[in-house]
Structures are given as C-alpha cells and as structure tokens.
Design a protein around this motif. Structure first.
Motif, PDB file in Angstrom:
ATOM      1  N   ASN A  93       0.836  -1.197   0.000  1.00  0.00           N
ATOM      2  CA  ASN A  93       0.000   0.000   0.000  1.00  0.00           C
ATOM      3  C   ASN A  93       0.871   1.248   0.000  1.00  0.00           C
ATOM      4  O   ASN A  93       1.009   1.925   1.013  1.00  0.00           O
ATOM      5  CB  ASN A  93      -0.929  -0.012   1.218  1.00  0.00           C
ATOM      6  CG  ASN A  93      -1.868  -1.191   1.199  1.00  0.00           C
ATOM      7  OD1 ASN A  93      -2.650  -1.357   0.273  1.00  0.00           O
ATOM      8  ND2 ASN A  93      -1.776  -2.033   2.218  1.00  0.00           N
TER       9      ASN A  93
ATOM     10  N   SER B  64      -3.681   8.304   0.803  1.00  0.00           N
ATOM     11  CA  SER B  64      -4.956   8.782   0.293  1.00  0.00           C
ATOM     12  C   SER B  64      -5.656   9.640   1.332  1.00  0.00           C
ATOM     13  O   SER B  64      -5.493   9.452   2.531  1.00  0.00           O
ATOM     14  CB  SER B  64      -5.840   7.579  -0.043  1.00  0.00           C
ATOM     15  OG  SER B  64      -7.146   7.984  -0.365  1.00  0.00           O
TER      16      SER B  64
ATOM     17  N   ARG C 198      -8.715   9.476   1.729  1.00  0.00           N
ATOM     18  CA  ARG C 198      -9.820   8.661   2.237  1.00  0.00           C
ATOM     19  C   ARG C 198      -9.485   8.138   3.625  1.00  0.00           C
ATOM     20  O   ARG C 198      -8.369   7.753   3.903  1.00  0.00           O
ATOM     21  CB  ARG C 198     -10.085   7.479   1.298  1.00  0.00           C
ATOM     22  CG  ARG C 198     -10.482   7.911  -0.079  1.00  0.00           C
ATOM     23  CD  ARG C 198     -10.709   6.763  -1.051  1.00  0.00           C
ATOM     24  NE  ARG C 198      -9.862   5.626  -0.871  1.00  0.00           N
ATOM     25  CZ  ARG C 198     -10.285   4.366  -0.859  1.00  0.00           C
ATOM     26  NH1 ARG C 198     -11.545   4.094  -1.016  1.00  0.00           N
ATOM     27  NH2 ARG C 198      -9.434   3.374  -0.719  1.00  0.00           N
TER      28      ARG C 198
ATOM     29  N   GLY D 186      -2.979   3.009   0.792  1.00  0.00           N
ATOM     30  CA  GLY D 186      -3.748   2.123  -0.062  1.00  0.00           C
ATOM     31  C   GLY D 186      -3.016   1.834  -1.357  1.00  0.00           C
ATOM     32  O   GLY D 186      -1.876   2.265  -1.560  1.00  0.00           O
TER      33      GLY D 186
ATOM     34  N   ASP E  31      -6.611   5.727  -4.501  1.00  0.00           N
ATOM     35  CA  ASP E  31      -5.626   6.049  -3.469  1.00  0.00           C
ATOM     36  C   ASP E  31      -4.377   6.713  -4.041  1.00  0.00           C
ATOM     37  O   ASP E  31      -3.737   7.511  -3.376  1.00  0.00           O
ATOM     38  CB  ASP E  31      -5.168   4.778  -2.729  1.00  0.00           C
ATOM     39  CG  ASP E  31      -6.287   4.079  -1.998  1.00  0.00           C
ATOM     40  OD1 ASP E  31      -7.160   4.775  -1.452  1.00  0.00           O
ATOM     41  OD2 ASP E  31      -6.281   2.838  -1.968  1.00  0.00           O
TER      42      ASP E  31
ATOM     43  N   CYS F  26      -3.467  13.047  -3.287  1.00  0.00           N
ATOM     44  CA  CYS F  26      -2.883  11.763  -2.889  1.00  0.00           C
ATOM     45  C   CYS F  26      -1.403  11.730  -3.264  1.00  0.00           C
ATOM     46  O   CYS F  26      -0.965  12.459  -4.147  1.00  0.00           O
ATOM     47  CB  CYS F  26      -3.612  10.616  -3.570  1.00  0.00           C
ATOM     48  SG  CYS F  26      -5.325  10.446  -3.022  1.00  0.00           S
TER      49      CYS F  26
END
Length: 137
Positions: free
Chosen positions: A22, A26, A28, A34, A39, A45
């Motif tokens: 990963n 991100s 998120r 991620g 991501d 990002c």
C-alpha cells in the motif's frame, strides 16, 4: 497533505511504505495507505513508490517530486525538503496549500517562497562555486 493527520513521534509527516503493498497516501479515511487508483491518483494523494523510484534512479540527486509538492512538509526520501524543478513550468515553492510548486508572482515572491529557477541559474553561472543564494537563506 493528508499525512499531517498522522505524524510520526518526532512530528514529521508519516509516509506509506514505497516498497509495500500500500504505497499511496490517500485522503480517504484520514490519510490511510492504499493501492487503488483512487488512493494513488486522486488530487492530493501521494504515491510514494513513484517518489522513491525517481529518487533512487537519480542516485539521490533529484531534488523535486513528481507531485509538485515542496518544502519541509513534503520531504524527499533522504528527509531533505522537496524542491521545485528549476527548469520546469513551476519552479517556485509556495507555502500556500502546504507547499506546492507554482509559477505566479504570488508563488515566487511571497514571504517564505523560494524561486529555484533563480537559485539554480545563479549557481550554474558560477560553475557551481557560488555558495550563497539570492534570498539570503
């Protein structure tokens, strides 16, 4: 920028493992790492696999990041502050928006902003011998 939410114990920004499953930071879920397109490619990002790949391929000589981020909150793999490409379209590091490279007067001449095109031009003209910068830093 989302990594400000999750600083390391020394208060420096956390990164995602560039060699792990990963590698992308991100926005998120508050700055989770991620590996999806969402991501890695979204606005804001950071794909650390690309940052580290570019830096490693240059032998640690590249001083700017692919994502146009700069300054102490956007470090290179060796923890030095990210710079802006002095020969690129956006040579100035502005501390607006957490350190972004730009090319407007606001980006290049604001208090705390750095115009890398001038720094590198002056340094190159001196044959790499000039040890001071135009901005007194």
């Amino acid at each position: 920028m989302w990594y400000y939410w999750n600083p390391l114990p020394d208060n420096s920004p956390a990164e995602c493992d560039p060699d792990g499953e990963n590698p992308c930071c991100s926005y998120r879920w508050g700055g989770m790492c991620g590996n999806t397109a969402e991501d890695c490619s979204c606005n804001g990002c950071v794909d650390y696999s690309v940052i580290y790949r570019d830096w490693r391929e240059s032998g640690g000589k590249i001083k700017w990041r692919y994502d146009g981020r700069c300054g102490r909150w956007n470090p290179l793999p060796d923890n030095s502050p990210g710079e802006c490409d002095p020969d690129g379209e956006n040579p100035c590091c502005s501390y607006r928006w957490g350190g972004m490279c730009g090319n407007t007067a606001e980006d290049c001449s604001c208090n705390g902003c750095v115009d890398y095109s001038v720094i590198y031009r002056d340094w190159r003209e001196s044959g790499g011998k000039r040890k001071w910068r135009y901005d007194g830093r």
